[in-house]
Write a protein that holds these residues in place. Structure first.
Motif, PDB file in Angstrom:
ATOM      1  N   THR A 218       0.660  -1.720  -0.101  1.00  0.00           N
ATOM      2  CA  THR A 218      -0.185   0.255  -0.240  1.00  0.00           C
ATOM      3  C   THR A 218       0.797   1.178  -0.011  1.00  0.00           C
TER       4      THR A 218
ATOM      5  N   TRP B 164      -1.827 -12.078  -0.660  1.00  0.00           N
ATOM      6  CA  TRP B 164      -2.269 -11.023   0.445  1.00  0.00           C
ATOM      7  C   TRP B 164      -1.199  -9.420   0.014  1.00  0.00           C
ATOM      8  N   GLN B 165      -0.294  -9.869  -0.212  1.00  0.00           N
ATOM      9  CA  GLN B 165       0.345  -8.456  -0.824  1.00  0.00           C
ATOM     10  C   GLN B 165      -0.441  -8.033  -1.910  1.00  0.00           C
TER      11      GLN B 165
ATOM     12  N   LYS C 190      -4.397  -8.624  -2.924  1.00  0.00           N
ATOM     13  CA  LYS C 190      -5.682  -8.081  -2.306  1.00  0.00           C
ATOM     14  C   LYS C 190      -5.222  -6.790  -1.164  1.00  0.00           C
ATOM     15  N   GLN C 191      -4.054  -6.745  -0.501  1.00  0.00           N
ATOM     16  CA  GLN C 191      -4.042  -4.819   0.153  1.00  0.00           C
ATOM     17  C   GLN C 191      -3.669  -3.910  -0.260  1.00  0.00           C
ATOM     18  N   HIS C 192      -3.725  -4.076  -1.570  1.00  0.00           N
ATOM     19  CA  HIS C 192      -2.954  -3.147  -2.298  1.00  0.00           C
ATOM     20  C   HIS C 192      -4.213  -2.273  -3.250  1.00  0.00           C
TER      21      HIS C 192
ATOM     22  N   TYR D  28      -7.454  -3.279  -2.552  1.00  0.00           N
ATOM     23  CA  TYR D  28      -8.496  -3.284  -2.335  1.00  0.00           C
ATOM     24  C   TYR D  28      -8.455  -1.961  -1.182  1.00  0.00           C
ATOM     25  N   VAL D  29      -7.320  -1.712  -0.912  1.00  0.00           N
ATOM     26  CA  VAL D  29      -7.175  -0.357  -0.080  1.00  0.00           C
ATOM     27  C   VAL D  29      -6.056   0.994  -0.339  1.00  0.00           C
TER      28      VAL D  29
ATOM     29  N   VAL E  89     -10.920  -5.800   3.167  1.00  0.00           N
ATOM     30  CA  VAL E  89     -10.130  -6.736   1.580  1.00  0.00           C
ATOM     31  C   VAL E  89     -10.649  -7.662   1.863  1.00  0.00           C
TER      32      VAL E  89
ATOM     33  N   HIS F 155       0.448 -16.281   3.527  1.00  0.00           N
ATOM     34  CA  HIS F 155       0.003 -15.638   2.268  1.00  0.00           C
ATOM     35  C   HIS F 155      -0.100 -16.363   0.817  1.00  0.00           C
TER      36      HIS F 155
END
Length: 354
Positions: free
Chosen positions: A90, A289-290, A292-294, A296-297, A308, A350
């Motif tokens: 992010t 994991w990274q 989806k974090q990127h 959706y955030v 997320v 992850h």
């Protein structure tokens, strides 16, 4: 970074959005493809000769354009020749940050934000702070962020430093076909999902959606009778398609509204994607994991809640794919890359790995 009224800016490539804004109301999404085109070459004609240990590849795992360079570097065995910096997933409108590193600083470049390396190249740098970027460690300045050229040059200009058994990702006999496939995949699929996700009107979305699925249906048919996109070995074309496919169900299907069906409902593409994921050098660079974090955030205008999703179930990525029956030799006359280096391993919690 600022954006023109006609161009929605993206976080991965090319520009960052302003304050999480990535679509422009009433506008079709158009990607800005202006990059720093300086190249690192064997003859150093742009002032940057290939030199092991001199350059650092900064490439966030979350970004599909950067993920390509991580895969190619690993397949070719260039870990000793060019180091790898990994920003976190992010960021804000200013820059990718090194929040995964101790103290929040890249251990080689000593910077908190990739923006610092761009401003060392040009204090008035006017465009997006993008990944992948190659940074000259002797000056701390970005050499290039031309993501498409970076992977081509890793295959050609850095050949002297390839590992023994490195595959030929750009076989001369298939170069023309690879370029043709790459062009269609880029415009219709790699960038096509963004045209859907960042569309500023219903009409722009509808048109982007139709183009995307026309291309995915073409790929489904093409891959029904052949193991790889071009020839019988893995090439640059497969790398470029894979990084979009591996993000399809986790983010593009829902977040970008590319939802005619999921990837796992297209037998050839789903088998092809799993085949590559289970091939050394591909899945071992992917961090779901990274990813989806990127998406959706960071994309606040598309997902204002910042929530997320916990799904989808990723266990299918390591199930048998049966693609060996189509023949093909993944690495041609070469060999698979060795184990991932300890410092570059994806957190096993992850992502599923075979």
């Amino acid at each position: 970074m600022s954006s023109t009224p006609e161009t929605a800016q993206t976080s991965e490539n090319p520009e960052h959005g302003e304050g999480g804004k990535y679509s422009v109301k009433g506008k079709e999404y158009t990607r800005d493809t202006r990059y720093i085109t300086t190249r690192v070459t064997a003859d150093g004609r742009d002032g940057f000769p290939v030199e092991p240990g001199r350059y650092r590849l900064v490439a966030a795992r979350a970004c599909p354009w950067a993920n390509r360079s991580i895969i190619v570097r690993r397949l070719l065995g260039l870990e000793d020749a060019i180091s790898l910096g990994l920003p976190g997933p992010t960021h804000d409108a200013r820059s990718w940050t090194f929040d995964l590193d101790p103290g929040g600083r890249d251990p080689v470049l000593g910077i908190e934000r990739l923006q610092e390396a761009y401003f060392k190249r040009d204090p008035d740098y006017p465009r997006g702070i993008t990944v992948p970027a190659i940074v000259d460690t002797t000056t701390g300045a970005v050499v290039t962020n031309d993501f498409a050229q970076i992977t081509l040059d890793l295959s050609t200009e850095w050949r002297r430093f390839h590992r023994e058994g490195a595959p030929d990702l750009l076989p001369e006999a298939h170069r023309e076909e690879i370029e043709e496939v790459n062009q269609r995949v880029f415009t219709e699929v790699n960038n096509g999902v963004y045209r859907c996700g960042f569309a500023g009107s219903q009409r722009a979305y509808d048109e982007a959606y139709a183009r995307l699925w026309t291309a995915l249906d073409w790929l489904e048919e093409r891959l029904s009778g052949r193991r790889y996109l071009v020839g019988d070995t893995i090439t640059e074309a497969d790398v470029r398609l894979f990084t979009t496919l591996v993000r399809f169900d986790p983010v593009y299907h829902g977040h970008f509204k590319c939802n005619r069906n999921k990837l796992d409902q297209m037998p050839a593409l789903w088998g092809y994607a799993r085949d590559l994921f289970q091939t050394p050098g591909f899945g071992d660079t992917v961090d779901f994991w990274q990813i989806k974090q990127h998406y959706y955030v960071v994309h606040e205008d598309i997902n204002p809640s910042g929530i997320v999703p916990l799904g989808p179930d990723l266990s299918g990525w390591v199930t048998p794919h049966g693609r060996e029956a189509l023949g093909g030799r993944p690495f041609g006359d070469g060999t698979p890359p060795g184990p991932v280096r300890e410092a570059e391993r994806v957190d096993p919690t992850h992502t599923p790995l075979p």
